[in-house]
Design a protein around this motif. Sequence first.
Motif, PDB file in Angstrom:
ATOM      1  N   GLN A 121       7.593 -13.467  -8.982  1.00  0.00           N
ATOM      2  CA  GLN A 121       9.300 -12.462  -9.473  1.00  0.00           C
ATOM      3  C   GLN A 121       8.986 -10.800  -9.193  1.00  0.00           C
ATOM      4  OE1 GLN A 121       8.237 -14.304 -13.129  1.00  0.00           O
ATOM      5  NE2 GLN A 121       7.950 -12.395 -14.340  1.00  0.00           N
ATOM      6  N   LYS A 122       9.882  -9.915  -8.955  1.00  0.00           N
ATOM      7  CA  LYS A 122      10.301  -8.330  -9.334  1.00  0.00           C
ATOM      8  C   LYS A 122       9.580  -8.643 -10.616  1.00  0.00           C
ATOM      9  CE  LYS A 122      13.885  -8.375  -6.097  1.00  0.00           C
ATOM     10  NZ  LYS A 122      15.245  -7.729  -5.399  1.00  0.00           N
ATOM     11  N   ASP A 123       8.862  -7.447  -9.723  1.00  0.00           N
ATOM     12  CA  ASP A 123       7.485  -6.460 -10.861  1.00  0.00           C
ATOM     13  C   ASP A 123       7.827  -5.225 -10.650  1.00  0.00           C
ATOM     14  OD1 ASP A 123       6.539  -5.790 -13.054  1.00  0.00           O
ATOM     15  OD2 ASP A 123       4.488  -7.053 -12.774  1.00  0.00           O
ATOM     16  N   SER A 124       8.030  -3.896 -11.826  1.00  0.00           N
ATOM     17  CA  SER A 124       7.158  -2.858 -10.551  1.00  0.00           C
ATOM     18  C   SER A 124       6.677  -2.224 -11.241  1.00  0.00           C
ATOM     19  CB  SER A 124       8.545  -2.290 -11.007  1.00  0.00           C
ATOM     20  OG  SER A 124       8.856  -2.078 -12.657  1.00  0.00           O
ATOM     21  N   SER A 125       5.779  -0.849 -11.363  1.00  0.00           N
ATOM     22  CA  SER A 125       4.448  -0.568 -12.236  1.00  0.00           C
ATOM     23  C   SER A 125       4.680   1.671 -11.571  1.00  0.00           C
ATOM     24  CB  SER A 125       2.913  -0.901 -11.250  1.00  0.00           C
ATOM     25  OG  SER A 125       1.843  -0.129 -12.065  1.00  0.00           O
ATOM     26  N   LEU A 126       4.264   1.755 -12.776  1.00  0.00           N
ATOM     27  CA  LEU A 126       4.501   3.428 -12.907  1.00  0.00           C
ATOM     28  C   LEU A 126       3.573   3.911 -11.763  1.00  0.00           C
ATOM     29  CD1 LEU A 126       4.387   4.058 -16.458  1.00  0.00           C
ATOM     30  CD2 LEU A 126       6.307   4.139 -15.133  1.00  0.00           C
ATOM     31  N   ALA A 127       2.294   3.212 -11.769  1.00  0.00           N
ATOM     32  CA  ALA A 127       0.819   3.507 -10.963  1.00  0.00           C
ATOM     33  C   ALA A 127       1.651   2.618  -9.368  1.00  0.00           C
ATOM     34  CB  ALA A 127      -0.230   3.558 -11.105  1.00  0.00           C
ATOM     35  N   LEU A 128       1.917   1.972  -8.811  1.00  0.00           N
ATOM     36  CA  LEU A 128       2.010   1.511  -7.613  1.00  0.00           C
ATOM     37  C   LEU A 128       3.237   1.100  -7.454  1.00  0.00           C
ATOM     38  CD1 LEU A 128      -1.027  -1.395  -8.445  1.00  0.00           C
ATOM     39  CD2 LEU A 128      -1.480   1.128  -6.966  1.00  0.00           C
ATOM     40  N   GLY A 129       4.527   1.223  -7.900  1.00  0.00           N
ATOM     41  CA  GLY A 129       5.652   1.229  -7.002  1.00  0.00           C
ATOM     42  C   GLY A 129       6.455  -0.641  -7.527  1.00  0.00           C
ATOM     43  N   MET A 167       1.058  -0.813   0.322  1.00  0.00           N
ATOM     44  CA  MET A 167      -0.005  -0.062  -0.011  1.00  0.00           C
ATOM     45  C   MET A 167       1.143   0.999   0.133  1.00  0.00           C
ATOM     46  SD  MET A 167      -3.297  -0.774   0.034  1.00  0.00           S
ATOM     47  CE  MET A 167      -3.832   0.440   0.491  1.00  0.00           C
ATOM     48  N   ASP A 168       2.051   1.129   0.358  1.00  0.00           N
ATOM     49  CA  ASP A 168       3.218   2.373   0.646  1.00  0.00           C
ATOM     50  C   ASP A 168       4.573   1.751   0.425  1.00  0.00           C
ATOM     51  OD1 ASP A 168       5.176   4.064   2.517  1.00  0.00           O
ATOM     52  OD2 ASP A 168       3.386   5.333   2.127  1.00  0.00           O
ATOM     53  N   GLN A 169       5.620   2.277  -0.040  1.00  0.00           N
ATOM     54  CA  GLN A 169       6.451   1.834  -0.522  1.00  0.00           C
ATOM     55  C   GLN A 169       7.401   1.390   0.758  1.00  0.00           C
ATOM     56  OE1 GLN A 169       7.966   0.602  -3.332  1.00  0.00           O
ATOM     57  NE2 GLN A 169       5.229   0.355  -3.905  1.00  0.00           N
ATOM     58  N   SER A 170       7.191   2.789   1.600  1.00  0.00           N
ATOM     59  CA  SER A 170       7.816   2.355   2.631  1.00  0.00           C
ATOM     60  C   SER A 170       7.665   0.612   3.665  1.00  0.00           C
ATOM     61  CB  SER A 170       7.968   3.210   3.806  1.00  0.00           C
ATOM     62  OG  SER A 170       6.341   3.523   3.821  1.00  0.00           O
ATOM     63  N   GLU A 171       6.580  -0.341   3.267  1.00  0.00           N
ATOM     64  CA  GLU A 171       6.445  -1.141   3.283  1.00  0.00           C
ATOM     65  C   GLU A 171       6.634  -1.950   2.935  1.00  0.00           C
ATOM     66  OE1 GLU A 171       2.052  -1.385   3.816  1.00  0.00           O
ATOM     67  OE2 GLU A 171       2.008  -0.268   5.431  1.00  0.00           O
ATOM     68  N   TYR A 172       7.436  -2.021   1.616  1.00  0.00           N
ATOM     69  CA  TYR A 172       8.241  -2.828   1.403  1.00  0.00           C
ATOM     70  C   TYR A 172       8.593  -4.208   1.747  1.00  0.00           C
ATOM     71  CZ  TYR A 172      10.760  -4.726  -3.621  1.00  0.00           C
ATOM     72  OH  TYR A 172      11.090  -5.961  -4.649  1.00  0.00           O
ATOM     73  N   PRO A 173      10.271  -4.087   2.425  1.00  0.00           N
ATOM     74  CA  PRO A 173      10.546  -4.666   3.158  1.00  0.00           C
ATOM     75  C   PRO A 173      10.233  -5.473   3.593  1.00  0.00           C
ATOM     76  CG  PRO A 173      11.956  -2.598   3.325  1.00  0.00           C
ATOM     77  CD  PRO A 173      10.090  -2.167   2.555  1.00  0.00           C
ATOM     78  N   SER A 229      -0.832  -5.658   4.715  1.00  0.00           N
ATOM     79  CA  SER A 229      -2.360  -4.911   3.413  1.00  0.00           C
ATOM     80  C   SER A 229      -1.237  -4.569   2.273  1.00  0.00           C
ATOM     81  CB  SER A 229      -2.619  -3.611   4.023  1.00  0.00           C
ATOM     82  OG  SER A 229      -3.460  -3.192   3.283  1.00  0.00           O
ATOM     83  N   VAL A 230      -2.089  -4.790   0.888  1.00  0.00           N
ATOM     84  CA  VAL A 230      -1.002  -5.251  -0.060  1.00  0.00           C
ATOM     85  C   VAL A 230      -2.125  -4.478  -1.368  1.00  0.00           C
ATOM     86  CG1 VAL A 230       0.877  -6.471  -0.019  1.00  0.00           C
ATOM     87  CG2 VAL A 230      -1.566  -7.640  -0.476  1.00  0.00           C
ATOM     88  N   ILE A 231      -2.018  -4.545  -2.181  1.00  0.00           N
ATOM     89  CA  ILE A 231      -3.189  -3.881  -3.749  1.00  0.00           C
ATOM     90  C   ILE A 231      -2.627  -5.706  -4.377  1.00  0.00           C
ATOM     91  CG2 ILE A 231      -3.297  -3.072  -5.637  1.00  0.00           C
ATOM     92  CD1 ILE A 231      -2.179  -0.316  -3.702  1.00  0.00           C
ATOM     93  N   VAL A 232      -3.433  -5.956  -4.708  1.00  0.00           N
ATOM     94  CA  VAL A 232      -3.491  -7.338  -5.896  1.00  0.00           C
ATOM     95  C   VAL A 232      -4.060  -6.911  -7.463  1.00  0.00           C
ATOM     96  CG1 VAL A 232      -3.619  -9.578  -6.189  1.00  0.00           C
ATOM     97  CG2 VAL A 232      -3.471  -8.886  -4.110  1.00  0.00           C
ATOM     98  N   THR A 233      -3.541  -6.979  -7.703  1.00  0.00           N
ATOM     99  CA  THR A 233      -4.477  -6.132  -9.706  1.00  0.00           C
ATOM    100  C   THR A 233      -4.610  -7.980  -9.827  1.00  0.00           C
ATOM    101  OG1 THR A 233      -2.551  -7.184 -10.258  1.00  0.00           O
ATOM    102  CG2 THR A 233      -2.310  -5.355 -10.089  1.00  0.00           C
ATOM    103  N   ALA A 234      -5.643  -7.576 -10.936  1.00  0.00           N
ATOM    104  CA  ALA A 234      -6.595  -8.276 -12.031  1.00  0.00           C
ATOM    105  C   ALA A 234      -5.691  -9.741 -12.024  1.00  0.00           C
ATOM    106  CB  ALA A 234      -7.336  -7.605 -13.009  1.00  0.00           C
ATOM    107  N   PRO A 235      -6.539 -11.050 -11.712  1.00  0.00           N
ATOM    108  CA  PRO A 235      -5.543 -11.849 -11.880  1.00  0.00           C
ATOM    109  C   PRO A 235      -5.866 -12.178 -14.098  1.00  0.00           C
ATOM    110  CG  PRO A 235      -7.472 -12.648 -11.022  1.00  0.00           C
ATOM    111  CD  PRO A 235      -7.575 -11.017 -11.277  1.00  0.00           C
ATOM    112  N   THR A 236      -4.549 -12.975 -14.161  1.00  0.00           N
ATOM    113  CA  THR A 236      -4.057 -13.084 -16.156  1.00  0.00           C
ATOM    114  C   THR A 236      -3.681 -14.103 -15.804  1.00  0.00           C
ATOM    115  OG1 THR A 236      -2.335 -11.962 -15.793  1.00  0.00           O
ATOM    116  CG2 THR A 236      -4.305 -10.609 -15.811  1.00  0.00           C
ATOM    117  N   VAL A 237      -3.539 -14.968 -17.115  1.00  0.00           N
ATOM    118  CA  VAL A 237      -2.655 -16.723 -17.108  1.00  0.00           C
ATOM    119  C   VAL A 237      -1.699 -16.553 -18.132  1.00  0.00           C
ATOM    120  CG1 VAL A 237      -5.387 -17.672 -16.644  1.00  0.00           C
ATOM    121  CG2 VAL A 237      -4.229 -16.671 -19.536  1.00  0.00           C
ATOM    122  N   PRO A 238      -0.746 -16.969 -17.821  1.00  0.00           N
ATOM    123  CA  PRO A 238       0.340 -16.872 -19.141  1.00  0.00           C
ATOM    124  C   PRO A 238       0.064 -17.041 -20.328  1.00  0.00           C
ATOM    125  CG  PRO A 238       0.347 -19.400 -17.437  1.00  0.00           C
ATOM    126  CD  PRO A 238      -0.850 -18.202 -17.299  1.00  0.00           C
TER     127      PRO A 238
END
Length: 676
Positions: free
Chosen positions: A398-406, A373-379, A433-442
Amino acid sequence: MKSLPVLGSSFRQLTTQQDKVTDTHREEPERITASQHHQSWLLLITLTLLADRCPSVFKEAVDMSKFPVDRIRNFCIIAHIDHGKSTLADRLLEMTGAIAKTEKNRQVLDKLQVERERGITVKAQTASLFYTHAGQQYLLNLIDTPGHVDFSYEVSRSLSACQGALLIVDANQVLNARIVINLLLFFVPPPLQGHSVIPCVILPIDLKNADPERVESQIETVFDIPSEECIRISAKLGTNVEKVLQAVVDRIPPPVGSISDPFKALVFDSNFDHYRGVVANIAVIGGRVNKGDKIVSAHLNKTYEVNELGLLRPDEQPTQKLFAGQVGYLIAGMKDVKEAQIGDTLYLQEQPVEALPGFKPAKAMVFAGMYPMDQSEYPALRSAIERLTLNDSSVTVQKDSSLALGAGWRLGFLGLLHMEVFNQRLEQEYNASVIVTAPTVPYKAVLSSAKLIKHGREEITIVNPAQFPDKSLVSEYLEPMVVGTILSPDTYTGKIMSLCLSRRAVQKNMVYIDEQRVMMKYLFPLNEIVVDFYDLLKSLSSGYASFDYENAGYQAADLIKMDFLLNGRPVEELTTIVHRASAYSTGKAMCERLKESIPRQLFEIAIQAAIGSKVIARETIKPFRKNVLAKCYGGDITRKMKLLKKQAEGKKKMRRIGNVDVPKDAFINVLKRKEK
């Protein structure tokens, strides 16, 4: 100082005595003085603190050498969800003395909060039982496994520590697809063990609608298991449960292994304790291990000292040794979660052995982005995910990043329920507390550009829709397919077929397993069933139909990327991949659901679905408006027009600089369909 068993016995006697004192004090307070009551409590509290600090002192030592391989039975309980596995496990624990017989014993092995709240088993749990049969004492190692398809990896790993299974079939429900899939697993021998034996158990026979004869004939027809081998029981009332224990001893073979062999153990499960580090559940394949031994992890080739060994009954009970064929837990000072690899082999430092084959990695079927929810909570969130994935090794990270969510992660799950349970466990067990994006398939793409191809043909896997390559670089797109098995009363066949056809399914076959029940097989695109297909199937069939699926590889498809824009700004987290034939209807429906999910603002919000630069659907969320004409009681119309124009200019400016916050639940809600 008293011997250990005497101290343990004294502690239990004092506990029982204190309970009686408390009851007497409550019912007849005049019989016991306050001084006596307080002294009794003080002594009990002192012994309780000692028991917490020195648990091994207050638990009677168990001599594990009394159980040679031929008197050990390792088995698991498997069935579909809500068929009574945990209830049967409660009765088995009571009958063997592992737990006391009380009315509070309900789903004792379901230890997680999420299991209690949802009423389902999501994590396999082990319990060791002592059972006397024909004058011999046996060690029965029971594993209670989940029943939902999303946790099938727990079942397959549990089989590696077992030689047999109890197959639970509900006499009130149709023989469902989960049982079909599970039985196919059991006909393949588990790693390093003999062929599995499956005693079939039918429950509950005490209800009015129970029809055990019909279920027995279905089992004989579908699985070719004689109906005489079925045991009719009621786990709730305990009827015939004793026969289950006898069948386990008589019909399940003992483990393969010998005490004289070099020590070799398979790590089939593990969890993380904040104070003791990694607690590994092991199945001893051969030899013995003592407390204080130096052991080596074959995966990392690191050496550890065994700090604690024991059984799970179902609480931890330390022992000094574990022998071939036995199942227990081991603590060896592993402080890093990366040191505990599920499927790892442990052996003695002075006796190297060949590593066991371990487990095949789970194939993730659903991917979703997870961000703090906040990038300070990342660790803190990273540490929580690492520890939770130790306990649930079927999750890929696997690590990922988003322009909106960091910064965040792209996690792979076995299904949508698996994803929801993982998120709930993060919140409950680690307060994350996390934000989960819409699920997708590979998906996969076969590249065609000469600059990108190095070896004549190159495929890339796409787990993030934002990374979907342009059509000019691709010769064809591939989407994952699954073979779905549906079992249902024939009354609902027409509705189910219509639902399947609306999801681009291709029917493979349809057979009647008896006069009233039909089994259908369809080839589905995974993306069409991953979100809400199961819920809709249950609704259409009044809850009687069951559904399960297995991977069927990839197939070429005409896929396109669909972007969603809020006031002209693309929202990367809502980007989705759809089939071209259903692009318009999907885009329009998702815009409508976004309109319902996003709260109104003081400015107008335009929701658009776009393919490339072409907008194919649009919805508008009207702004909150103040009635600026309320103070005008007449006069020239130009005064009213001036006020309305001034308000419109303010709304236009606010729209240009305003931000639209998308609620957390909107990412999943927008994908759910409402079938007409």
